[in-house]
Design a protein around this motif. Structure first.
Motif, short mmCIF file in Angstrom:
data_model
loop_
_atom_site.label_atom_id
_atom_site.label_comp_id
_atom_site.label_asym_id
_atom_site.label_seq_id
_atom_site.Cartn_x
_atom_site.Cartn_y
_atom_site.Cartn_z
N VAL A 1 0.84 -1.20 0.00
CA VAL A 1 0.00 0.00 0.00
C VAL A 1 0.88 1.25 0.00
O VAL A 1 1.87 1.32 0.75
N ALA A 2 0.53 2.22 -0.82
CA ALA A 2 1.20 3.51 -0.81
C ALA A 2 0.38 4.47 0.04
O ALA A 2 -0.50 5.18 -0.46
N PHE A 3 0.64 4.48 1.33
CA PHE A 3 -0.10 5.36 2.24
C PHE A 3 0.28 6.81 1.97
O PHE A 3 1.46 7.12 1.74
N ASP A 4 -0.72 7.69 2.02
CA ASP A 4 -0.46 9.11 1.75
C ASP A 4 -1.20 9.98 2.75
O ASP A 4 -1.65 9.51 3.80
N ASN A 5 -1.36 11.26 2.41
CA ASN A 5 -1.87 12.25 3.37
C ASN A 5 -3.22 11.89 3.96
O ASN A 5 -3.45 12.03 5.17
N GLY A 6 -4.15 11.43 3.12
CA GLY A 6 -5.48 11.09 3.63
C GLY A 6 -5.45 9.97 4.64
O GLY A 6 -6.27 9.92 5.57
N ASP A 7 -4.48 9.06 4.50
CA ASP A 7 -4.38 7.93 5.42
C ASP A 7 -3.89 8.32 6.80
O ASP A 7 -4.11 7.59 7.77
N VAL A 8 -3.22 9.47 6.90
CA VAL A 8 -2.80 9.97 8.22
C VAL A 8 -4.02 10.22 9.09
O VAL A 8 -4.11 9.77 10.24
N LEU A 9 -4.98 10.93 8.52
CA LEU A 9 -6.21 11.24 9.27
C LEU A 9 -7.04 9.99 9.51
O LEU A 9 -7.68 9.86 10.55
N TRP A 10 -7.03 9.06 8.56
CA TRP A 10 -7.74 7.79 8.74
C TRP A 10 -7.18 7.05 9.95
O TRP A 10 -7.95 6.55 10.79
N THR B 1 -5.43 12.91 -7.42
CA THR B 1 -5.52 12.71 -8.87
C THR B 1 -4.67 11.53 -9.34
O THR B 1 -4.73 11.16 -10.51
N ASP B 2 -3.86 10.94 -8.45
CA ASP B 2 -3.05 9.80 -8.83
C ASP B 2 -3.83 8.51 -8.63
O ASP B 2 -4.99 8.53 -8.24
N ASP B 3 -3.20 7.39 -8.91
CA ASP B 3 -3.82 6.08 -8.68
C ASP B 3 -2.69 5.10 -8.37
O ASP B 3 -2.26 4.33 -9.22
N ASP B 4 -2.23 5.14 -7.12
CA ASP B 4 -1.02 4.40 -6.76
C ASP B 4 -1.26 3.59 -5.50
O ASP B 4 -1.09 4.08 -4.39
N ARG B 5 -1.71 2.36 -5.67
CA ARG B 5 -1.85 1.41 -4.56
C ARG B 5 -2.56 2.04 -3.36
O ARG B 5 -2.05 2.07 -2.25
N GLU B 6 -3.75 2.54 -3.60
CA GLU B 6 -4.50 3.29 -2.59
C GLU B 6 -5.11 2.36 -1.55
O GLU B 6 -5.63 1.29 -1.89
N TRP B 7 -5.07 2.77 -0.30
CA TRP B 7 -5.77 2.04 0.77
C TRP B 7 -7.24 2.42 0.76
O TRP B 7 -8.12 1.56 0.80
N LEU B 8 -7.52 3.70 0.70
CA LEU B 8 -8.89 4.20 0.58
C LEU B 8 -8.97 4.96 -0.75
O LEU B 8 -8.49 6.08 -0.85
#
Length: 426
Positions: A190-199, A301-308
């Motif tokens: 999974v490529a965790f990113d900014n939205g996953d911090v709040l999750w 706008t990307d699509d990189d191994r999204e968790w959510l």
């Protein structure tokens, strides 16, 4: 041809832009080194390395998020070690759907007292709150990614330090959710990113609320009589001349009777009243975190191994998330917040439900339970009085209701899988 007198300011501007970009994107990607440590179950070493890195670069979002993730994993690992030490869930009860924990069976557990169990829960909550505070320091103005392979993260739930005794994070998840979508997926990088911090912050708040609700009440009597359901060598607060079981209490018939007794004993004195309001605040923070995380996720706008994933992304779980589902989830958050703030009431079941028959239509202007006051003005908990209705009579009011029809309509959006989406979305 560009004259040299114009070249130096252009070069300076270019270098300035590149330098500013490097502050956000130019730091060395720590995904590889962190994954290597997590694959070996070296959580303490991973935390030490991340803390050292953050001393040099305290604003680095990727390292800060990594530290928060490691602290959450360490809290889970420490909880597992404590539960293993005391032989938690070693009997047939571990096969019940809600209690399918992957803590290994300890054939020689230590004795445990109720005060120790409370301390285990309090320590677990404290570690989660510390992890959430670390995650709150992540600078969300920086765009970052941290690639983690959930298939290979290992936790030492025994505390032996041996790799052969470790449990994978995926095993833990599948033990609890045996029919979940993750079990059949070989690739969970999974490529965790900014939205996953709040999750993840929202999840910390949710579990912290659950811990508060447990610690608000005194379970000593329950522990004395049926503690053997969880802990094989529980020590009663009262002197015991003869043990209840001579064969370790493994007979399933008597375990069933212990479960019936546990229901009978769910009459719990209030022990720490402020914890109930603390739980409500954690739940409200969870709602806020969920809203903010989805705002960031929908802007991606990307699509990189999204968790959510948003509707334009695929996601590693291969479960499509439509605009209708996201809107439905926001409606759920609104309804939950309305209840926790007392702006809507939980319908009082005696006004419309029959014990041995179906439900009637809820009358207009009927009574409801103010959930905010349940948390803010807690009383002793008695399961039977709660079901019968007397236990909630102090909280009855008249006002707008959160009706079962509302929740049924919301549930249809999730195609009959509301609880699965709720567990995933937070």
């Amino acid at each position: 041809m560009l004259h040299t007198r114009y070249l130096w300011p252009v070069s300076f501007l270019l270098l300035s832009v590149l330098a500013s970009e490097s502050l956000v994107f130019g730091a060395e990607d720590l995904s590889g080194s962190l994954n290597a440590q997590l694959q070996q179950g070296h959580l303490a070493a991973a935390q030490a390395d991340l803390e050292m890195r953050l001393k040099a670069e305290p604003e680095e979002a990727q390292a800060r998020f990594g530290l928060g993730v490691v602290q959450v994993l360490s809290a889970i690992e420490k909880l597992g070690q404590e539960q293993y030490r005391f032989g938690a869930m070693s009997g047939n009860i571990r096969n019940l759907p809600v209690l399918r924990l992957r803590v290994p069976v300890n054939l020689e557990p230590d004795e445990v007292r109720y005060e120790q169990v409370r301390q285990i829960i309090a320590d677990f909550q404290r570690r989660l709150i510390e992890a959430e505070a670390e995650l709150a320091k992540v600078d969300l103005k920086q765009k970052f990614k941290l690639k983690l392979d959930l298939n290979t993260i290992r936790l030492d739930l025994i505390g032996s330090g041996k790799k052969e005794d470790q449990t994978t994070f995926l095993q833990l998840f599948n033990a609890v959710n045996q029919r979940g979508p993750i079990a059949a997926l070989p690739d969970l990088s999974v490529a965790f990113d900014n939205g996953d911090v709040l999750w993840l912050r929202g999840y910390c708040h949710f579990i912290a609320a659950f811990c508060d609700m447990i610690l608000a009440y005194d379970h000593q009597r329950l522990f004395d009589h049926v503690g053997q359901l969880i802990y094989p060598r529980h020590i009663s607060s009262e002197p015991i001349t003869e043990p209840l079981d001579l064969v370790g209490g493994k007979d399933q018939t008597w375990q069933f009777m212990d479960l019936i007794t546990a229901i009978h004993l769910l009459n719990l004195p209030l022990k720490e009243p402020p914890r109930m309001e603390s739980a409500r605040q954690h739940l409200l923070e969870m709602i806020r975190m969920s809203r903010e995380s989805w705002a960031l996720i929908q802007a991606e706008t990307d699509d990189d191994r999204e968790w959510l994933p948003n509707p334009q992304q695929k996601g590693v779980l291969r479960i499509p998330v439509t605009r209708e589902i996201i809107d439905g989830w926001h409606a759920v958050l609104i309804e939950m917040e309305e209840l926790l703030e007392g702006r809507k009431l939980v319908p009082f079941w005696r006004d419309y439900a029959s014990v041995f028959g179906g439900n009637r239509e809820i009358p207009e202007g009927t009574r409801g339970i103010n959930l905010k006051r349940v948390f803010a003005e807690p009383r002793d908990f008695d399961l039977i009085l709660l079901i019968q209705g007397s236990g909630v009579r102090p909280y009855l009011e008249r006002g707008p209701l959160s009706t079962p029809e509302t929740w049924e309509n919301l549930g249809r959006v999730f195609r009959g899988q509301f609880f699965g989406f709720a567990a995933w979305f937070n």
